[in-house]
Design an enzyme around this catalytic site. Structure first.
Site, PDB file in Angstrom:
ATOM      1  N   CYS A 107       0.816  -1.218   0.000  1.00 22.19           N
ATOM      2  CA  CYS A 107       0.000   0.000   0.000  1.00 22.19           C
ATOM      3  C   CYS A 107       0.848   1.267   0.000  1.00 22.19           C
ATOM      4  CB  CYS A 107      -0.966  -0.017   1.176  1.00 22.19           C
ATOM      5  SG  CYS A 107      -0.193   0.034   2.819  1.00 22.19           S
ATOM      6  N   HIS A 143      -2.705   0.804   6.820  1.00 22.27           N
ATOM      7  CA  HIS A 143      -3.042   0.811   5.393  1.00 22.27           C
ATOM      8  C   HIS A 143      -3.232   2.236   4.917  1.00 22.27           C
ATOM      9  CE1 HIS A 143      -4.382  -0.698   1.569  1.00 22.27           C
ATOM     10  NE2 HIS A 143      -5.547  -0.107   1.668  1.00 22.27           N
ATOM     11  N   GLU A 180      -5.757   1.489  -4.639  1.00 20.16           N
ATOM     12  CA  GLU A 180      -4.975   0.941  -3.544  1.00 20.16           C
ATOM     13  C   GLU A 180      -4.285  -0.351  -3.938  1.00 20.16           C
ATOM     14  OE1 GLU A 180      -8.655  -1.572  -1.513  1.00 20.16           O
ATOM     15  OE2 GLU A 180      -7.555  -0.127  -0.299  1.00 20.16           O
TER      16      GLU A 180
END
Length: 331
Positions: free
Chosen positions: A236, A290, A302
């Site tokens: 991420c 994240h 993402e």
């Protein structure tokens, strides 16, 4: 093979040089093959896994009967010109109800792949235990759900099945998306390539360039701890780092440090290019695990988790673990 399917689809992202906040960013998509267009762009909702499981590992663990039923679901879905999101809903429902086995037992008179009950009008015992009938019947009911294309696939599975445990269908989102890609031969199972509608103007020129780069990486695999010196795979934070590096903005390597690398604002005020964060305790930035890039129009890009390629998906401000502040890098 997957790349060949998409040779007939032209997705052109027009993100030019953004000089001012008022500039307009447009995404244009055209399909030269109408038959493919009927089912190549409705998987943008999934997967949105909440339990950290690996879709690839779960898919690899399926036995021969389970794989046959996955193939049947996808085959019938294609025959009916239903989008991949429909296949995903059916796979998640079948995995939850019967572990994708055609069982001849269940709660009360429930039987078959989807545990359909003859006493509730799903069909005779012979019909609900016929996988072809069961898959078609499931799709018949799914198509009558008003908002099935606009919600999480697990929620649509619940709308069909009416389970007393509505959240359990989400467990198999990542696995179902993986199978859509590998069995269904869809190159970008969790999104629509680079074509997903009009976006709001990025607030800075750097944001426009970062968005352009992030979108161009769709379909590439997730790799925890991915190198920031190559574009073969991402986790991420490496996707965010490389996206903004192309725009001349340097971000720290990990997500919790990226949270401190720009201006903060309420998450509801996020603009395209801003970073959104998820934390085990949303009130404690130390627990951030994240990060994703907001695109406008309620969507993010993402690198989510193992087994799930870089993709675009919708986001809601009420999502579990979403940190209440967004960050605008380079400001």
């Amino acid at each position: 093979m997957r790349a060949a399917v998409w040779l007939t689809i032209a997705a052109v992202v027009v993100i030019g040089a953004i000089i001012a906040v008022g500039a307009v960013t447009t995404v244009v998509q055209s399909a030269t093959n109408p038959q493919l267009a009927a089912y190549n762009c409705q998987a943008a909702l999934g997967p949105v896994s909440t339990d950290g499981t690996s879709g690839g590992d779960d898919a690899a663990a399926l036995d021969d009967e389970q794989k046959q039923h996955v193939a049947l679901i996808i085959q019938i879905g294609k025959q009916r010109n239903l989008p991949p999101l429909a296949w995903q809903v059916a796979i998640q429902a079948g995995m939850t109800e019967s572990r994708l086995h055609n069982v001849h037992y269940g709660d009360r008179d429930s039987q078959g792949l989807f545990q359909m009950r003859p006493s509730m009008g799903w069909g005779s015992v012979e019909q609900v235990t016929d996988p072809v009938y069961a898959v078609n019947k499931f799709f018949d009911v799914l198509e009558k759900v008003p908002n099935w294309k606009d919600q999480r696939p697990g929620d649509s599975a619940q709308d069909v099945e009416r389970s007393a445990f509505p959240d359990r269908y989400h467990r198999w989102e990542a696995m179902a998306a993986t199978l859509i890609g590998s069995v269904g031969q869809i190159a970008d199972p969790t999104g629509c390539g680079q074509g997903f509608g009009n976006l709001l103007p990025p607030p800075t020129a750097a944001a426009g360039k970062a968005i352009e780069f992030a979108l161009s990486q769709q379909g590439k695999p997730y790799l925890w701890g991915a190198s920031t010196a190559s574009q073969d795979a991402y986790d991420c934070s490496s996707l965010m780092l490389q996206s903004y590096r192309t725009a001349g903005v340097l971000l720290p390597r990990v997500s919790k440090d990226q949270y401190r690398a720009g201006a903060h604002m309420p998450v509801e005020q996020a603009q395209p290019g801003d970073l959104l964060f998820w934390a085990y305790d949303p009130g404690n930035p130390v627990t951030i695990h994240h990060v994703a890039m907001y695109l406008g129009d309620g969507k993010i890009v993402e690198a989510q988790q193992t087994g799930v390629p870089v993709h675009v998906r919708p986001v809601k401000w009420t999502e579990s673990e979403l940190v209440r502040q967004a960050v605008r890098p380079g400001v």
